[in-house]
Scaffold this motif. Structure first.
Motif, PDB file in Angstrom:
ATOM      1  N   VAL A 135       0.876  -1.176   0.000  1.00  9.22           N
ATOM      2  CA  VAL A 135       0.000   0.000   0.000  1.00  9.22           C
ATOM      3  C   VAL A 135       0.913   1.225   0.000  1.00  9.22           C
ATOM      4  N   LEU A 136       1.008   1.882  -1.126  1.00 10.36           N
ATOM      5  CA  LEU A 136       1.969   2.978  -1.295  1.00 10.36           C
ATOM      6  C   LEU A 136       1.371   4.337  -0.978  1.00 10.36           C
ATOM      7  N   HIS A 137       0.061   4.455  -1.086  1.00 14.83           N
ATOM      8  CA  HIS A 137      -0.634   5.701  -0.791  1.00 14.83           C
ATOM      9  C   HIS A 137      -1.813   5.405   0.126  1.00 14.83           C
ATOM     10  N   GLN A 138      -2.296   6.420   0.824  1.00 13.32           N
ATOM     11  CA  GLN A 138      -3.417   6.276   1.764  1.00 13.32           C
ATOM     12  C   GLN A 138      -3.108   5.195   2.808  1.00 13.32           C
ATOM     13  N   ARG A 139      -1.869   5.184   3.270  1.00 10.10           N
ATOM     14  CA  ARG A 139      -1.432   4.118   4.166  1.00 10.10           C
ATOM     15  C   ARG A 139      -2.154   4.142   5.511  1.00 10.10           C
ATOM     16  N   GLU A 140      -2.545   5.305   5.952  1.00 11.44           N
ATOM     17  CA  GLU A 140      -3.251   5.370   7.231  1.00 11.44           C
ATOM     18  C   GLU A 140      -4.663   4.807   7.096  1.00 11.44           C
ATOM     19  N   ALA A 141      -5.356   5.187   6.017  1.00 14.36           N
ATOM     20  CA  ALA A 141      -6.734   4.728   5.822  1.00 14.36           C
ATOM     21  C   ALA A 141      -6.793   3.246   5.479  1.00 14.36           C
ATOM     22  N   PHE A 142      -5.736   2.731   4.834  1.00 11.43           N
ATOM     23  CA  PHE A 142      -5.745   1.333   4.407  1.00 11.43           C
ATOM     24  C   PHE A 142      -4.584   0.549   5.032  1.00 11.43           C
ATOM     25  N   ALA A 143      -4.294   0.864   6.281  1.00 10.00           N
ATOM     26  CA  ALA A 143      -3.256   0.124   7.004  1.00 10.00           C
ATOM     27  C   ALA A 143      -3.650  -1.354   7.077  1.00 10.00           C
ATOM     28  N   PHE A 144      -2.661  -2.209   6.875  1.00 13.37           N
ATOM     29  CA  PHE A 144      -2.924  -3.653   6.835  1.00 13.37           C
ATOM     30  C   PHE A 144      -1.849  -4.373   7.629  1.00 13.37           C
ATOM     31  N   GLU A 145      -2.264  -5.131   8.645  1.00 11.49           N
ATOM     32  CA  GLU A 145      -1.310  -5.877   9.458  1.00 11.49           C
ATOM     33  C   GLU A 145      -1.459  -7.383   9.302  1.00 11.49           C
ATOM     34  N   ALA A 146      -2.680  -7.845   9.126  1.00 10.72           N
ATOM     35  CA  ALA A 146      -2.920  -9.280   8.983  1.00 10.72           C
ATOM     36  C   ALA A 146      -4.268  -9.482   8.297  1.00 10.72           C
ATOM     37  N   ARG A 147      -4.453 -10.649   7.722  1.00 15.27           N
ATOM     38  CA  ARG A 147      -5.713 -10.972   7.060  1.00 15.27           C
ATOM     39  C   ARG A 147      -6.768 -11.304   8.108  1.00 15.27           C
ATOM     40  N   THR A 148      -7.865 -10.561   8.098  1.00 15.76           N
ATOM     41  CA  THR A 148      -8.984 -10.807   9.007  1.00 15.76           C
ATOM     42  C   THR A 148     -10.260 -10.920   8.186  1.00 15.76           C
ATOM     43  N   ARG A 149     -11.192 -11.722   8.652  1.00 13.96           N
ATOM     44  CA  ARG A 149     -12.448 -11.922   7.942  1.00 13.96           C
ATOM     45  C   ARG A 149     -13.522 -12.368   8.927  1.00 13.96           C
ATOM     46  N   ARG A 150     -14.749 -12.336   8.436  1.00 15.28           N
ATOM     47  CA  ARG A 150     -15.919 -12.758   9.218  1.00 15.28           C
ATOM     48  C   ARG A 150     -15.946 -12.139  10.607  1.00 15.28           C
TER      49      ARG A 150
END
Length: 343
Positions: free
Chosen positions: A181-196
């Motif tokens: 994620v090169l832009h909008q890193r704060e809005a689209f911060a990603f640390e791990a895959r989560t679901r449900r």
């Protein structure tokens, strides 16, 4: 070669679909908002509440037009199918192979190889194209790890071992996915895959795209005569399209992950289009969902050179092509199932 058809996405919650002659009619507040010829459609995907008339359901089933219902958050709800389709002998062979451990391991090995190789390509492309914006050393370490995992998968293993290798590879891949994620890193911060439910904006976007891909793969498998609910890698469970989940593994990095990153990095969507509920789950709003669907359709129109067929095809036909190749293997026309490797 199958042609890439049109898909009608009904995103307006109040819309109701009905049949008028050979046309599908979309109504809102008793007013006709759209009218489309059925022969122009390959699939209909509904996010609406009122639903679809029984007459239209029957017409879609008779014409082999896929009809799928998703919840507003993109969660799968139901699919409408008509009479059982497919070659009986092909499905009997599929069921026979699904009971054979070595046959399952052979097919699952190909699919896991495809997934890991394509995840590695996503990372290597980021290193090549954005070396100044990412942690190159960490990404290269992950790429090397995935390369080793490919060797482990090729060494031969049971289905259970393959599931473990695939899980380890996915965990390592998603550990560095946030760096892409090169832009909008704060809005689209990603640390791990989560679901449900998904716990952040990027996970909500990925889950939505994965749902679309699962549905299209399941439809492709049915079209070529295979049973999408009897798989080789994922364990069979009532109501779960295990074979569709098997096949989408190799396609997720190519069709879903890359599109998610493009939408965010090109700022086609923003964090304002997502809302976190009190339960912690994140929902996508209607406007953002429409933007994603438009980008999804455009992505499917782009052409690639298929590495096995040596033909140029639209991305959108990948599920159908891979389903056809799997059917050929099940019939005994191919020595092995050739997964899709993205170059």
């Amino acid at each position: 070669m199958k042609k890439l058809g049109n898909i009608l996405y009904v995103t307006t919650p109040e819309a109701y679909l009905s049949l008028d002659g050979e046309n599908v009619v979309v109504k809102r507040d008793d007013t006709t908002a759209m009218r489309l010829p059925l022969h122009n459609l390959e699939n209909i995907v509904c996010f609406n509440y009122p639903g679809v008339s029984p007459a239209l359901m029957g017409a879609c089933a008779e014409r082999n037009i896929g009809l799928c219902f998703l919840r507003p958050n993109g969660r799968f709800l139901a699919r409408v199918t008509g009479r059982q389709k497919g070659n009986l002998l092909l499905r009997k062979k599929q069921y026979e192979l699904s009971q054979c451990e070595s046959a399952c391991a052979s097919i699952a090995t190909s699919m896991v190889l495809g997934k890991i190789a394509n995840c590695r390509t996503v990372i290597n492309r980021a290193i090549r194209d954005h070396a100044l914006l990412v942690d190159v050393s960490e990404l290269r370490a992950t790429s090397d790890f995935l390369k080793q995992m490919l060797q482990s998968v090729q060494a031969g293993a049971t289905v259970e071992t393959l599931r473990g290798l695939e899980g380890n590879a996915a965990s390592r891949y998603f550990r560095v996915f946030g760096q892409l994620v090169l832009h909008q890193r704060e809005a689209f911060a990603f640390e791990a895959r989560t679901r449900r439910p998904p716990q952040d904006n990027m996970n909500a976007l990925l889950s939505f795209l994965y749902t679309l891909l699962t549905y299209e793969v399941a439809s492709a498998l049915e079209t070529v005569g295979l049973d999408p609910y009897v798989g080789f890698l994922h364990a069979d469970r009532p109501g779960r399209p295990s074979l569709a989940l098997d096949m989408m593994e190799e396609l997720r990095p190519v069709l879903a992950d890359r599109l998610a990153l493009s939408l965010v990095n090109r700022k086609q969507i923003s964090g304002k289009g997502f809302t976190q509920k009190e339960s912690g789950g994140v929902l996508m709003d209607d406007r953002t969902r429409k933007e994603v669907l438009v980008a999804w359709q455009k992505r499917k129109q782009e052409e690639i050179l298929h590495p096995f067929l040596k033909e140029r095809i639209p991305f959108g036909l990948l599920p159908h092509v891979q389903a056809s190749l799997l059917a050929r293997y099940v019939r005994g026309d191919l020595d092995a199932y050739p997964p899709f490797f993205w170059n």
